[in-house]
Each structure stands twice: as C-alpha cells, then as structure tokens.
Design a protein around this motif. Structure first.
Motif, short mmCIF file in Angstrom:
data_model
loop_
_atom_site.label_atom_id
_atom_site.label_comp_id
_atom_site.label_asym_id
_atom_site.label_seq_id
_atom_site.Cartn_x
_atom_site.Cartn_y
_atom_site.Cartn_z
N UNK A 65 0.84 -1.19 0.00
CA UNK A 65 0.00 0.00 0.00
C UNK A 65 0.88 1.24 0.00
N UNK A 66 1.99 1.21 0.70
CA UNK A 66 2.92 2.33 0.71
C UNK A 66 3.51 2.55 -0.68
N UNK A 67 3.82 1.47 -1.38
CA UNK A 67 4.39 1.59 -2.73
C UNK A 67 3.37 2.14 -3.70
N UNK A 68 2.09 1.83 -3.49
CA UNK A 68 1.04 2.35 -4.37
C UNK A 68 0.96 3.87 -4.31
N UNK A 69 1.38 4.44 -3.18
CA UNK A 69 1.33 5.89 -3.01
C UNK A 69 2.59 6.57 -3.55
N UNK A 70 3.55 5.79 -4.05
CA UNK A 70 4.79 6.34 -4.58
C UNK A 70 4.93 5.93 -6.05
N UNK A 71 4.39 6.74 -6.98
CA UNK A 71 4.37 6.34 -8.38
C UNK A 71 5.75 6.24 -9.01
N UNK A 72 6.68 7.12 -8.63
CA UNK A 72 8.02 7.10 -9.23
C UNK A 72 8.91 6.16 -8.43
N UNK A 73 8.91 4.91 -8.78
CA UNK A 73 9.65 3.90 -8.03
C UNK A 73 10.53 3.11 -8.99
N UNK A 105 3.81 -0.67 -7.86
CA UNK A 105 2.57 -1.44 -7.81
C UNK A 105 1.39 -0.48 -7.89
N UNK A 106 0.28 -1.00 -8.34
CA UNK A 106 -0.95 -0.22 -8.43
C UNK A 106 -2.08 -1.02 -7.81
N UNK A 107 -2.74 -0.42 -6.82
CA UNK A 107 -3.84 -1.13 -6.16
C UNK A 107 -5.02 -1.26 -7.11
N UNK A 108 -5.53 -2.47 -7.22
CA UNK A 108 -6.72 -2.72 -8.02
C UNK A 108 -7.83 -3.18 -7.08
N UNK A 109 -8.81 -3.88 -7.55
CA UNK A 109 -9.95 -4.24 -6.71
C UNK A 109 -9.53 -5.09 -5.52
#
Length: 349
Positions: A139-147, A152-156
C-alpha cells in the motif's frame, strides 16, 4: 447499356500469409513471456531480500522461481499480488499461481506467536533491525508512483498489480481462468522459459541500489526503516555515546540510526539532540511527569517538543479519541492501520 460489373471479391489469404501471421504472433508471445519472466525474477529477488523479509515477514514457500499452477488462476498479462485475507494469498503470473505467506501483523493485530514462520525468519532478522509494519508495504508503494525498484498499483480488493520491476514497465492485466487445454499450453510456455537462460536478478537489484550496503527496504519506502545491525556496536563506541551519564536504551540507538540514515557519526549527534530534548521537557514539566513518560511522548511525536508537551497535557482527551479511532480502524480489510503510538502522535501534532 452494359450492366455494372460486380465488385471483385477479396482473394482468400494464402497459407503462406497465415503462417507468417502465426509466426509473428508466436514470436510476440515469446517476447512478452521473456519480459514477464525477467520481471518475475526481479520481483522475487526483492521480496526475498533480508530487510524486506524482516519488515514484512513475507515468505515464499518455494525455491527459485517455483512452478506456477495455471489451474489456480492466471493473468492475461503482467503480474498480480493477491493479498486476500486467509489462505488465498498468491502471486499470479501469466503461467499460473505461486503461493505466498504474508500476514500484516503489528501490536494489537495478529501479533506473531513463536511459530514455524517466526523460526524461519529469526536468522535473517539479525542483519537488519526494522520497525513494525503497521501499514502494508505494498500500500505504501502504491502511493509512490516514481519507483525505480518496484512499482505497484492497487486494483480491486487487497490486490496489487505490479506496474514496474527494476525500472522496466509491465502491462497490467486481469485475472483469468483457463481451461484444461490452455493449462497445458501455459505450462509448456513456462517450461520453455525455465529451460532457457536465467536472468541475473540479484545483480540487477544490486546495480539499482545507491550503494552496496543500502537495504532494499529503505530504497523502497524512501526513508530509513531498516537499521544495519552491525553498525550499532560502532555507535556505542562513539565518544559522545560511551561517555554519556546514562547509557542510551537500545530503542534510542536504533531510532537515532534511523534518523541519521545509518550514518554512525550523525546518529551520535542525534542521540545528543534527543537527550537535550528529553532534559528540556522534563525541566519544563517541573516534576509533574516522570522521565519515562516524557521519553514515551517524545518517541510518539518523533521528538517534537511542542507536540510531546500537548500529548502530556491532553493525555486523557487524546487517549479517548485514540480509543475511538482504534475501534474504527477496519482491520478486517487486511490493509492495516497505524499503531496506537502513531495515532496518539498524529493527534498531538
């Protein structure tokens, strides 16, 4: 007058054209498989790195890249982390599903008991001292787009599509079920990849880090969370630390190393600053609180003296609000929530 001539019907495609199209499609599929296989190798290298394991307690119960099972689900393309609560945690690939063992656990929520998993992780935790994972790493990585290491991108639901690995972008697909014939085809595609040249994921991961000693976890989160355990003895031997009237607690040593980004000399300065903040607040309170209470308030507010003072002044009100928040935090979602100390610190600020 002559009747208009009928439009000529298009000639049927020749066998040669069909064969060329089929070969192009097969080559495109092989290229996509190679890219996904390279990404999978990099992802597994990241998830197995010592600091990441110590922080998340995530375990991969298979050796190497494992053997995906297509009957348990596949992706149309790309990689998907399914972190559903219970026994459904999995890493889904275009060739099938790989099992995961991951449970977000922190104080008051799924606190780990001595178990098989804890015994497996114990030897690894010696290299790095990490905080408690109060919010899912993914979830923390989903909030950091430039990685540049892992995107990762949270989906359903509690599912995260892997959007990039070690700087290489990945397409985001969907979960699909395949029939028996397609299962065989996907197994054959996997076997062809497993027999071919293997990507050097560990070398690529090392090359993506700023230094050889940088913990992967710190690079993923963009902050220092993993402290290198071998540096603590060096910190204790620093003159400012060794000559201190009251030896600093182990927790303070680790906290100073986090604030100093694993720099021993800066950590020694941080310890002096932390001690001055503690002495100043104890003096301000004029004996109305204990030093232990002051230290706890400072830790909760990241050594913000003003916020720590408010936390001590309004302890009862903040405690009641924190109780309400902790009751409403929605732990059943499996995503997690800050610890009580973090909640109280945020309220005090």
């Amino acid at each position: 007058t002559r009747p208009p001539e009928a439009a000529a019907e298009p000639a049927p495609p020749s066998r040669r054209t069909e064969r060329e199209d089929s070969e192009k499609a097969a080559e495109a599929q092989r290229e996509a498989d190679r890219e996904a296989y390279d990404a999978l190798s990099g992802l597994l290298a990241i998830l197995r790195e010592e600091s990441v394991v110590a922080y998340t307690r995530l375990s991969l119960p298979f050796a190497g890249a494992g053997t995906p099972e297509p009957r348990l689900g596949c992706t149309s393309e790309g990689l998907l982390l399914d972190l559903s609560k219970g026994a459904v945690q999995r890493l889904v690939t275009p060739w099938g599903t790989l099992p995961l063992r991951y449970a977000l656990c922190f104080q008051g929520y799924q606190e780990p008991e001595p178990s098989e998993l804890a015994r497996e992780l114990a030897p690894r935790q010696a290299a790095y001292l990490t905080g408690t994972e109060s919010v899912s790493l993914f979830l923390s990585l989903d909030e950091r787009p430039a990685q540049h290491l892992l995107g990762v991108r949270k989906v359903s639901g509690p599912r995260f599509a892997v959007s990039s690995v070690l700087g290489a972008a990945l397409p985001i697909g969907e979960l699909v079920n395949v029939d028996a014939g397609e299962c065989v085809a996907r197994c054959e595609r996997w076997e062809r990849l497993a027999r071919g040249p293997q990507p050097r994921a560990a070398l690529r991961l090392a090359a993506a880090l700023p230094t050889k000693t940088t913990p992967v976890l710190n690079e993923l989160l963009g902050r220092t969370e993993a402290v290198r355990a071998e540096l603590l003895p060096l910190l204790k031997r620093q003159k400012a630390v060794a000559s201190a009237r009251i030896p600093p607690a182990e927790e303070d040593l680790i906290g100073a190393m986090r604030r100093a980004n694993n720099d021993v000399e800066k950590a020694a300065w941080e310890l002096r600053s932390m001690r001055r903040s503690e002495d100043s607040l104890v003096s301000q309170r004029q004996g109305h609180v204990t030093r232990a209470q002051v230290r706890e308030a400072l830790r909760a507010t990241d050594y913000d003296i003003d916020a720590a003072g408010r936390l001590l002044d309004q302890r009862r009100q903040i405690s009641r609000v924190a109780d309400y928040i902790m009751d409403q935090r929605g732990l059943e979602s499996g995503i997690g929530w800050p610890t009580r100390q973090e909640v109280e610190g945020l309220l005090a600020r």
